[in-house]
Each structure stands twice: as C-alpha cells, then as structure tokens.
Design a protein around this motif. Structure first.
Motif, PDB file in Angstrom:
ATOM      1  N   MET A   1      -2.588  36.085  51.998  1.00  0.00           N
ATOM      2  CA  MET A   1      -3.931  35.798  51.549  1.00  0.00           C
ATOM      3  C   MET A   1      -3.947  34.875  50.323  1.00  0.00           C
ATOM      4  N   ARG A   2      -2.807  34.609  49.757  1.00  0.00           N
ATOM      5  CA  ARG A   2      -2.753  33.770  48.558  1.00  0.00           C
ATOM      6  C   ARG A   2      -3.299  32.373  48.791  1.00  0.00           C
ATOM      7  N   VAL A   3      -3.210  31.869  50.028  1.00  0.00           N
ATOM      8  CA  VAL A   3      -3.665  30.502  50.295  1.00  0.00           C
ATOM      9  C   VAL A   3      -5.141  30.321  49.973  1.00  0.00           C
ATOM     10  N   ILE A   4      -5.915  31.381  50.011  1.00  0.00           N
ATOM     11  CA  ILE A   4      -7.339  31.292  49.681  1.00  0.00           C
ATOM     12  C   ILE A   4      -7.510  30.768  48.264  1.00  0.00           C
ATOM     13  N   PHE A   5      -6.622  31.154  47.360  1.00  0.00           N
ATOM     14  CA  PHE A   5      -6.724  30.780  45.961  1.00  0.00           C
ATOM     15  C   PHE A   5      -5.940  29.521  45.626  1.00  0.00           C
ATOM     16  N   GLU A   6      -5.044  29.118  46.512  1.00  0.00           N
ATOM     17  CA  GLU A   6      -4.168  27.986  46.239  1.00  0.00           C
ATOM     18  C   GLU A   6      -4.672  26.679  46.830  1.00  0.00           C
ATOM     19  N   GLU A   7      -5.545  26.731  47.839  1.00  0.00           N
ATOM     20  CA  GLU A   7      -6.013  25.529  48.519  1.00  0.00           C
ATOM     21  C   GLU A   7      -7.420  25.171  48.069  1.00  0.00           C
ATOM     22  N   ASP A   8      -7.801  23.905  48.325  1.00  0.00           N
ATOM     23  CA  ASP A   8      -9.167  23.466  48.061  1.00  0.00           C
ATOM     24  C   ASP A   8     -10.116  24.170  49.017  1.00  0.00           C
ATOM     25  N   ASP A   9     -11.397  24.165  48.668  1.00  0.00           N
ATOM     26  CA  ASP A   9     -12.392  24.757  49.546  1.00  0.00           C
ATOM     27  C   ASP A   9     -12.354  24.063  50.905  1.00  0.00           C
ATOM     28  N   PRO A  10     -12.446  24.824  51.997  1.00  0.00           N
ATOM     29  CA  PRO A  10     -12.392  24.218  53.326  1.00  0.00           C
ATOM     30  C   PRO A  10     -13.654  23.401  53.616  1.00  0.00           C
ATOM     31  N   LYS A  11     -13.535  22.448  54.532  1.00  0.00           N
ATOM     32  CA  LYS A  11     -14.676  21.628  54.951  1.00  0.00           C
ATOM     33  C   LYS A  11     -15.417  22.276  56.123  1.00  0.00           C
ATOM     34  N   ASN A  12     -14.723  23.141  56.875  1.00  0.00           N
ATOM     35  CA  ASN A  12     -15.290  23.826  58.024  1.00  0.00           C
ATOM     36  C   ASN A  12     -15.179  25.329  57.819  1.00  0.00           C
ATOM     37  N   PHE A  13     -15.949  26.073  58.607  1.00  0.00           N
ATOM     38  CA  PHE A  13     -15.830  27.523  58.588  1.00  0.00           C
ATOM     39  C   PHE A  13     -14.385  27.908  58.901  1.00  0.00           C
ATOM     40  N   THR A  14     -13.811  28.829  58.120  1.00  0.00           N
ATOM     41  CA  THR A  14     -12.430  29.279  58.357  1.00  0.00           C
ATOM     42  C   THR A  14     -12.343  30.801  58.259  1.00  0.00           C
ATOM     43  N   VAL A  15     -11.379  31.345  59.004  1.00  0.00           N
ATOM     44  CA  VAL A  15     -11.099  32.775  58.980  1.00  0.00           C
ATOM     45  C   VAL A  15      -9.615  32.946  58.723  1.00  0.00           C
ATOM     46  N   LEU A  16      -9.274  33.749  57.746  1.00  0.00           N
ATOM     47  CA  LEU A  16      -7.887  34.121  57.481  1.00  0.00           C
ATOM     48  C   LEU A  16      -7.760  35.590  57.824  1.00  0.00           C
ATOM     49  N   LYS A  17      -6.963  35.890  58.851  1.00  0.00           N
ATOM     50  CA  LYS A  17      -6.872  37.255  59.367  1.00  0.00           C
ATOM     51  C   LYS A  17      -5.628  37.985  58.875  1.00  0.00           C
ATOM     52  N   ALA A  18      -5.768  39.283  58.752  1.00  0.00           N
ATOM     53  CA  ALA A  18      -4.633  40.183  58.543  1.00  0.00           C
ATOM     54  C   ALA A  18      -4.764  41.268  59.615  1.00  0.00           C
ATOM     55  N   THR A  19      -4.269  40.949  60.819  1.00  0.00           N
ATOM     56  CA  THR A  19      -4.253  41.899  61.930  1.00  0.00           C
ATOM     57  C   THR A  19      -2.801  42.228  62.245  1.00  0.00           C
ATOM     58  N   SER A  20      -2.587  43.066  63.232  1.00  0.00           N
ATOM     59  CA  SER A  20      -1.206  43.408  63.589  1.00  0.00           C
ATOM     60  C   SER A  20      -0.423  42.185  64.051  1.00  0.00           C
ATOM     61  N   ALA A  21      -1.104  41.157  64.543  1.00  0.00           N
ATOM     62  CA  ALA A  21      -0.416  39.929  64.966  1.00  0.00           C
ATOM     63  C   ALA A  21       0.144  39.155  63.765  1.00  0.00           C
ATOM     64  N   GLU A  22      -0.632  39.070  62.681  1.00  0.00           N
ATOM     65  CA  GLU A  22      -0.193  38.333  61.491  1.00  0.00           C
ATOM     66  C   GLU A  22       0.588  39.200  60.517  1.00  0.00           C
ATOM     67  N   PHE A  23       0.341  40.494  60.541  1.00  0.00           N
ATOM     68  CA  PHE A  23       0.912  41.420  59.563  1.00  0.00           C
ATOM     69  C   PHE A  23       1.366  42.668  60.322  1.00  0.00           C
ATOM     70  N   PRO A  24       2.565  42.641  60.924  1.00  0.00           N
ATOM     71  CA  PRO A  24       3.026  43.720  61.796  1.00  0.00           C
ATOM     72  C   PRO A  24       3.010  45.110  61.172  1.00  0.00           C
ATOM     73  N   ALA A  25       2.992  45.210  59.855  1.00  0.00           N
ATOM     74  CA  ALA A  25       2.938  46.530  59.212  1.00  0.00           C
ATOM     75  C   ALA A  25       1.660  47.281  59.575  1.00  0.00           C
ATOM     76  N   LEU A  26       0.669  46.577  60.123  1.00  0.00           N
ATOM     77  CA  LEU A  26      -0.591  47.220  60.510  1.00  0.00           C
ATOM     78  C   LEU A  26      -0.519  47.904  61.868  1.00  0.00           C
ATOM     79  N   ASN A  27       0.559  47.695  62.631  1.00  0.00           N
ATOM     80  CA  ASN A  27       0.686  48.357  63.932  1.00  0.00           C
ATOM     81  C   ASN A  27       0.502  49.859  63.783  1.00  0.00           C
ATOM     82  N   GLY A  28      -0.433  50.418  64.565  1.00  0.00           N
ATOM     83  CA  GLY A  28      -0.679  51.849  64.543  1.00  0.00           C
ATOM     84  C   GLY A  28      -1.499  52.344  63.361  1.00  0.00           C
ATOM     85  N   GLN A  29      -1.986  51.435  62.520  1.00  0.00           N
ATOM     86  CA  GLN A  29      -2.698  51.858  61.305  1.00  0.00           C
ATOM     87  C   GLN A  29      -4.214  51.876  61.438  1.00  0.00           C
TER      88      GLN A  29
END
Length: 126
Positions: free
Chosen positions: A1-29
């Motif tokens: 999630m650090r990229v939210i604070f490190e990058e310029d504001d986006p020009k288009n709508f954007t979604v940064l997800k933390a699901t089991s696909a991006e963050f495997p520690a969430l499996n079963g949680q």
C-alpha cells in the motif's frame, strides 16, 4: 500500500487491492481491503461483489454513491469525509466523484479474502 503515498495522484480512477491474490496471508481470513482513488469527475462504474458486502469509508473529498436493491429501487447518498456506506453483498453499486476540482479517496473493507468483482458492461448504458 506504500505506493499510494509514493506516487503522484492518478489521472484515472484506480483501485489498489489487498485480497488473497495480492496478499496470500489473507487466505482463510475472511477479510480483504481496497483503496480507491478518484480524480475529479471519475467513476467506479456499476459492479457487484458476489462473495461479500462492502464497507466504504471516505477519507478525502466527497463521493456520490448508490446501489440498486432486489426490488429495483435505487438508493443514493452524497458522502463527506468520515462517512461510511454499506453496499450489500451481490447488489449492483457505484461511486462517482462529482467534484470538478478535488480528488476523493476511500477505503473499502470486505468480509471475504476474495470478494470478487463482476463489472456491468458499459454498453448497457449507451
């Protein structure tokens, strides 16, 4: 999630997800997370989450939000910073930043590690 604070504001709508696909520690949680960035005048178009309700928390700007219930009734609300809104599981919903000068940012929490997103085809609205 650090990229939210490190990058310029986006020009288009954007979604940064933390699901089991991006963050495997969430499996079963039974939890996942998304940060939604809305530049001025942008939309998160109509979609559903088949495996979870969504709790949206607005942390910056303002948003027009809404969903359609199972009886085809449209519920809308204008959110301000600090507001929460619940999108029930499986119902079509949207968010729109109507402010022509200011961006908006929201955080969504889901009761599933993989809530899924089913987009409604944009051709439906032509």
């Amino acid at each position: 999630m650090r990229v939210i604070f490190e990058e310029d504001d986006p020009k288009n709508f954007t979604v940064l997800k933390a699901t089991s696909a991006e963050f495997p520690a969430l499996n079963g949680q039974s939890v996942s997370y998304a940060v939604l960035e809305f530049p001025s005048g942008t939309t998160n178009p109509p979609h559903t989450h088949p495996r979870s309700a969504e709790l949206l928390f607005l942390v910056g700007g303002s948003l027009e939000v809404g969903f359609v219930d199972t009886k085809n009734n449209l519920f809308t609300q204008t959110l301000q910073v600090g507001d929460l809104f619940v999108f029930p599981k499986g119902l079509v919903h949207f968010q729109y930043n109507a402010d022509s000068d200011n961006p908006a940012i929201a955080i969504s929490a889901f009761g599933s590690a993989s809530a899924g997103t089913v987009s409604i085809p944009s051709t439906l609205f032509v």
